[in-house]
Design an enzyme around this catalytic site. Structure first.
Site, PDB file in Angstrom:
ATOM      1  CB  CYS A 198      -0.887   0.005   1.237  1.00 29.87           C
ATOM      2  SG  CYS A 198      -1.982   1.445   1.304  1.00 29.87           S
ATOM      3  CG  ASP A 200      -0.437   3.870   5.353  1.00 27.15           C
ATOM      4  OD1 ASP A 200       0.517   4.371   5.978  1.00 27.15           O
ATOM      5  OD2 ASP A 200      -1.583   3.808   5.816  1.00 27.15           O
ATOM      6  CG  HIS A 266      -1.624  -1.490   5.568  1.00 24.83           C
ATOM      7  ND1 HIS A 266      -2.077  -0.545   6.471  1.00 24.83           N
ATOM      8  CD2 HIS A 266      -1.913  -1.001   4.348  1.00 24.83           C
ATOM      9  CE1 HIS A 266      -2.606   0.469   5.810  1.00 24.83           C
ATOM     10  NE2 HIS A 266      -2.522   0.232   4.518  1.00 24.83           N
ATOM     11  CB  CYS A 277      -5.711  -0.489   4.351  1.00 26.00           C
ATOM     12  SG  CYS A 277      -5.309   0.238   2.750  1.00 26.00           S
TER      13      CYS A 277
END
Ligand SMILES: [Zn+2]
Length: 537
Positions: A198, A200, A266, A277
């Site tokens: 991701c 992130d 995640h 997420c």
């Protein structure tokens, strides 16, 4: 750390260029107009940068040495110490900016402000700040937003320079670690490991830290929700296979190896409802199933587009952003993946902590085999076992330095990275990635990033720092110019999309390009920080 139950398989939880001080020059509008006409700016672009307060520093809690006073037998303590020192050094360089600017602000009405300010900046930050901003302070207010962004961009450039020149993660192309891992990967039956985490920022360190892989030996393409672009990945697959035909690199096309695509989704063990997420509403079951679906789409795309049994292997992995422990959905040789069955690295850790390294490795191998959905591929088992062994060191890392889980459970990124590239960013919560060729295609990722930074920065009056980056191949004629144009186009699109923020001086952009064939730092080619706009919006 409390010991966890011995079971190793559990159902899915219900929660599921060295900068040079910028200089005054032509208006940005003229330059953008030139770019719109397809012309390259002919003179140096302004490279003054912007910004505000770095995210609150939340890395100051020293963690105790893990229970029983030792590390897991498979953990390399010196590697952990080296990684921690690098992470600290870089983050401190970003987090020093705001305190220094606060002190600078307090000095701005002193008669010798400019010399005091430069002295302070040199001593505390290691570089001087742009003179025009300081010199205007007596007329209006010191433009802290531009100054913050400028300092942040300078720090980013220093990070980039030291990464390519010093190889702090020891994973550069041609390094012993990278060469060894490439050999190992081929031995396992894979000629490319392509991982999509991701976007992130809490996963930005996934390759070099959580999985302990040499960054140059892995293809990394983060996307929001780990939802990679299927067509783009098919193109990469084609390029990879073509190179095997033409160059026999990394191995000849007739060798029986596969392209392995991995999705790394995640979740949060500490606050599963809120800190999972964002792209999947913190629903880890949804994150896993969407990731799996995307993997299957990719596989199907390759199989349907190319005959002769063309296919790829798939692997789904989850990571707990609080502890960095991974969980692996071990696939069967038939390609099956069970979303509700996985092997948790924390259980592997516990099951092997009193074993010798050799016994531990054997045990991990067995655990992986047992966790498979159906009879597994032996090469896949070896690779997963290696990833779990590597992850054990990271679990110890988080235990050693963060008392078992990170204290910054949420977002604390320092800047948004937009475009293609960023090989030099491998630190947790340093960067929110938005990978894209154009803002149109990456708008969703970018909006998520801007929303995150409205909370982190804008809420405190600090601008959102955005580094735009396009990598190019220096051996391709005209590639650099095209990369520069792409970067300018993305900046222009961002200025239109976030016009309100830009008008307030709350979003600043640094344009960079990078020759991917050379170990040189990213090259700054422009910025929204221009001396003309300093002090007045
Ligand atoms: Zn996410």
């Amino acid at each position: 750390m409390p010991r966890r139950p011995a079971s190793t398989i559990r159902p899915t939880a219900p929660t599921a260029a060295r900068r040079r001080p910028g200089r005054p020059d032509g208006s940005l509008g003229d330059r953008l107009a030139a770019v719109r006409r397809g012309e390259l700016p002919t003179e140096p672009l302004p490279v003054l940068r912007p910004s505000v307060m770095a995210p609150v520093r939340r890395f100051d809690r020293p963690g105790p040495i893990p229970g029983n006073g030792g590390l897991h037998p498979l953990t390399d303590g010196s590697a952990n110490a080296r990684l921690q020192a690098y992470d600290n050094r870089v983050k401190e360089s970003f987090d020093r900016i705001v305190p220094v600017l606060k002190r600078l602000s307090a000095l701005q009405h002193e008669s010798d402000f400019v010399s005091q300010a430069q002295e302070l900046a040199r001593t505390e930050l290691g570089y001087e700040v742009p003179l025009p901003i300081l010199e205007r302070a007596w007329v209006t207010q010191l433009d802290m937003r531009s100054l913050f962004a400028w300092c942040l961009f300078e720090t980013y450039e220093q990070l980039s320079a030291s990464f390519f020149q010093e190889d702090p993660l020891q994973g550069q192309r041609g390094s012993p670690a990278a060469a060894a891992f490439e050999r190992f990967l081929l031995d396992c039956g894979f000629h490319l490991l392509d991982i999509t985490p991701c976007a992130d920022g809490r996963l930005a360190h996934a390759i070099a830290f959580a999985l302990r892989l040499p960054y140059s030996a892995v293809r990394r393409r983060p996307h929001a929700g780990a939802l990679f672009d299927v067509e783009n990945t098919v193109q990469r697959w084609i390029k990879t296979e073509h190179r095997r035909y033409r160059e026999a690199a990394p191995n000849p096309a007739h060798a029986d190896t596969r392209y392995l695509k991995v999705v790394l989704y995640h979740f949060s063990s500490l606050d599963p409802q809120h800190e999972g997420c964002a792209a999947h509403g913190s629903d880890d079951a949804l994150a896993a199933s969407c990731g799996h679906k995307r993997l299957q789409d990719f596989q199907q795309a390759v199989e349907n587009s190319f005959c002769c049994g063309a296919s790829v292997d798939l692997l789904l992995i989850g990571i707990d952003t609080d502890t960095d422990a991974i969980r692996v959905h071990v696939p069967g040789m038939d390609g099956s993946t069970n979303l509700e069955r996985w092997l948790d690295a924390r259980d592997v850790y516990e099951a092997t902590r009193i074993l010798s390294p050799e016994e531990g490795r054997r045990r991990i191998h067995n655990l992986v085999e047992q966790a498979a959905t159906a009879t597994p591929d032996p090469g896949m088992v070896r690779l997963i076992a290696r990833l779990l062994e590597n992850n054990i060191a990271q679990i110890d890392y988080v235990r050693q330095y963060y008392a078992g889980h990170y204290s910054d459970a949420g977002h604390a990124e320092r800047f948004i990275g937009v475009g293609i590239g960023f090989k030099e960013v491998h630190l947790r919560n340093l960067t929110y990635f938005a990978y894209m060729d154009t803002v149109e295609e990456g708008a969703a990722d970018l909006d998520v990033g801007v929303k995150i930074f409205k909370g982190l920065n804008v809420s405190r009056g600090l601008p959102i720092p955005v580094v735009i980056r396009f990598d190019y191949s220096g051996t391709v004629p005209g590639a650099r110019d095209r990369a520069v144009r792409s970067a300018w186009r993305v900046m222009e699109a961002m200025r239109a999309r976030y016009a309100d923020l830009v008008a307030e001086g709350l979003l600043h952009v640094l344009l960079t390009v990078h020759d991917q064939d050379r170990l040189e730092p990213a090259e700054a080619v422009g910025s929204t920080i221009s001396f003309e706009t300093v002090g007045g919006h």
